[in-house]
Motif scaffolding. Sequence first.
Motif, PDB file in Angstrom:
ATOM      1  N   ARG A   3       0.864  -1.190   0.000  1.00  0.00           N
ATOM      2  CA  ARG A   3       0.000   0.000   0.000  1.00  0.00           C
ATOM      3  C   ARG A   3       0.891   1.227   0.000  1.00  0.00           C
ATOM      4  O   ARG A   3       1.956   1.219   0.608  1.00  0.00           O
ATOM      5  N   ILE A   4       0.410   2.258  -0.649  1.00  0.00           N
ATOM      6  CA  ILE A   4       1.152   3.528  -0.602  1.00  0.00           C
ATOM      7  C   ILE A   4       0.201   4.607  -0.116  1.00  0.00           C
ATOM      8  O   ILE A   4      -0.898   4.767  -0.673  1.00  0.00           O
ATOM      9  N   LYS A   5       0.636   5.318   0.883  1.00  0.00           N
ATOM     10  CA  LYS A   5      -0.196   6.408   1.388  1.00  0.00           C
ATOM     11  C   LYS A   5       0.248   7.726   0.771  1.00  0.00           C
ATOM     12  O   LYS A   5       1.190   7.783  -0.006  1.00  0.00           O
ATOM     13  N   THR A   6      -0.457   8.766   1.159  1.00  0.00           N
ATOM     14  CA  THR A   6      -0.224  10.073   0.539  1.00  0.00           C
ATOM     15  C   THR A   6       1.218  10.557   0.699  1.00  0.00           C
ATOM     16  O   THR A   6       1.839  10.979  -0.278  1.00  0.00           O
ATOM     17  N   LEU A   7       1.732  10.480   1.901  1.00  0.00           N
ATOM     18  CA  LEU A   7       3.076  11.004   2.136  1.00  0.00           C
ATOM     19  C   LEU A   7       4.143  10.275   1.316  1.00  0.00           C
ATOM     20  O   LEU A   7       4.912  10.918   0.592  1.00  0.00           O
ATOM     21  N   LEU A   9       3.729   8.575  -1.391  1.00  0.00           N
ATOM     22  CA  LEU A   9       3.509   8.832  -2.824  1.00  0.00           C
ATOM     23  C   LEU A   9       4.035  10.212  -3.204  1.00  0.00           C
ATOM     24  O   LEU A   9       4.688  10.378  -4.241  1.00  0.00           O
ATOM     25  N   GLY A  10       3.758  11.200  -2.351  1.00  0.00           N
ATOM     26  CA  GLY A  10       4.272  12.552  -2.614  1.00  0.00           C
ATOM     27  C   GLY A  10       5.783  12.562  -2.690  1.00  0.00           C
ATOM     28  O   GLY A  10       6.372  13.177  -3.593  1.00  0.00           O
ATOM     29  N   ILE A  11       6.400  11.857  -1.762  1.00  0.00           N
ATOM     30  CA  ILE A  11       7.874  11.810  -1.756  1.00  0.00           C
ATOM     31  C   ILE A  11       8.389  11.108  -3.018  1.00  0.00           C
ATOM     32  O   ILE A  11       9.324  11.578  -3.664  1.00  0.00           O
ATOM     33  N   ILE A  12       7.727  10.009  -3.392  1.00  0.00           N
ATOM     34  CA  ILE A  12       8.166   9.267  -4.584  1.00  0.00           C
ATOM     35  C   ILE A  12       8.033  10.134  -5.841  1.00  0.00           C
ATOM     36  O   ILE A  12       8.918  10.152  -6.695  1.00  0.00           O
ATOM     37  N   VAL A  13       6.920  10.864  -5.935  1.00  0.00           N
ATOM     38  CA  VAL A  13       6.702  11.706  -7.124  1.00  0.00           C
ATOM     39  C   VAL A  13       7.801  12.775  -7.227  1.00  0.00           C
ATOM     40  O   VAL A  13       8.446  12.931  -8.270  1.00  0.00           O
ATOM     41  N   VAL A  14       8.013  13.475  -6.117  1.00  0.00           N
ATOM     42  CA  VAL A  14       9.015  14.554  -6.138  1.00  0.00           C
ATOM     43  C   VAL A  14      10.425  13.981  -6.344  1.00  0.00           C
ATOM     44  O   VAL A  14      11.189  14.445  -7.207  1.00  0.00           O
ATOM     45  N   GLY A  16      11.176  11.106  -7.619  1.00  0.00           N
ATOM     46  CA  GLY A  16      11.257  10.495  -8.949  1.00  0.00           C
ATOM     47  C   GLY A  16      11.579  11.532 -10.011  1.00  0.00           C
ATOM     48  O   GLY A  16      12.424  11.308 -10.888  1.00  0.00           O
TER      49      GLY A  16
END
Lengths: 285, 289
Positions: A3-7, A9-14, A16
């Motif tokens: 599972r990926i939560k908001t935090l 995912l936000g870190i991965i996007v930035v 990435g």
Amino acid sequence: MIRIKTLPLGIIVVAGIFGGISIAKAVGYYETTSSKEPARFKTGELAGLPNPADIRGSYTWLDLERVFGIPAAESAAAFSAPGHALNPSDRVSLLEEIYLAILPKGYEIGTGAVRLFVSLYTGLPLEVEEGNVLPDAALAFLASRPGMDLAVLQRYAIPGASSVQDSAQSAKTEAPQAPQDSAATQAVSSQALAVSGSGTETAVATGTGSGTGTGSGTGSGRAVVGKTTFGDLYDWGLSEAQVESVLGYKPGPRSQTVRDSAAAAGKEFSDFRTQFQALVDQAAP
Amino acid sequence: MTIATKQIKPKKATPWLRRGIQIFFFLLVALIATNGALKERGIAIFSFVEGASLHAICPFGGVVSFWQLASAGTLVKKVHESSVALAVIALALSVLFGPVICGWVCPLGSVQEWLGSLGRKIFKKRYNGFVPARLDKALRYLRYIVLAWVSYMTIVSGKLIFQDYDPYYALFNFWTGELALAGAAILVATLLLSLFVERPFCKYACPYGAFQGIFNLFRIFGIKRKASTCIDCKACDRACPMNIEVSTSGTVRDHQCISCLKCTSEDACPVEATVEFAAGKAEKLGAAS
């Protein structure tokens, strides 16, 4: 199960995005600006010479001097407008803004005009875009070069401007010395300029040397120009096989222009134009 | 089964995280594009950020350049290597998480969303429900036509044909004099429509959104709903900016999902571990919790 939560995912996007950019930079694939090195002609006797058609708005006059050997100070001055003195370090994209309010509707002095100017100066061939004109001072500058055909230059004068001959005369009085020729200029012994301004294509040769321009057969009224589509070629009697043999690849749809097809294939329209014109002339009734 | 018997989730921990990231990218893009435009004019620029044209930092340029890059090894005019690099990065993120670029990064999407907040205050529950369902469903495929047209025209002409119609370009270049009338009109229409419909350009016209949306069909991580704990309150449906019916899905494969996570148990869903962003089969979600 992951599972990926908001935090996260936000870190991965930035991470990435910036990590990816860092990797791209590390491997040397993250240029955000033009290299200021125009594409070069790939075939024919001009192979290896810089192509004026690839001049971008981000080029400065100094870039043009470096690549094409046109003196930056003179060319910047030649394109300066009243109240808008250009510096050699200015980008040529500035021209559009400067001349927008000055020129009559339908005419333009911008990057396209600079390409035209470079083409005329160096003798390197160019497909001229409709509506491009040159300032009086630029025409006078070109007219002062030996062997320049004033009639050709006159076509690119702003409607209502003083004649090129007059401008040239005054330019000669003011600045008699001819600029130094570049390697690109010296390598071209003649100018073959395809003009598509009025829709009636005419190729002209304004030789500075032997004058072996590539004249197009316009006697049939079937001139291969920038706007010529594959449909036109077929209508003029060429078969798809003939077209494909010239291009070296399968032609596009009937509505596609030969020039756009060449550009999409990373080739120069001028590579094909003469061959197509010869075939069209042969097929003419 | 009542809410009381479910695991009622704790208070939202990260309500401002996505909005913060959106604001960050909006400001970053604005700064880079402004810096790039000023640099072109020879005006002193901010030294702490690299100036570049908007095209250089838009991954869509890399997408539409793909054909020319593959066939001729060159890029479409005005597109730079950076666009290709960003397109590859976005592609990798899309395969993993779907259109996170749309939901978390795209400044035009963010602006529409911010205006949508205003629209939501004005129209309350009527907001984002003005377009009749059948028409809305049909219109959502329009962006694929736009994508096909833009791709075809770019391949044929070798030019960045969408620039003149692109509201994203217009948004950051309205002051530069390079603004095309069509682009400006589409931007104004987009901003106005955002007061009635959430993310109208994303839903109906964005070619890059269309491209990204395709990855929802096979992304590795996606929105999963655990039917056994779902109380069918439809909070997820109401929260979805793209009007997706999450409450009837096991795994959301809708091409319009932007992976914003608004529907999840971290945000709209009132029951813990019921709507989550995860990899794996939907019904197994929360089994271990």
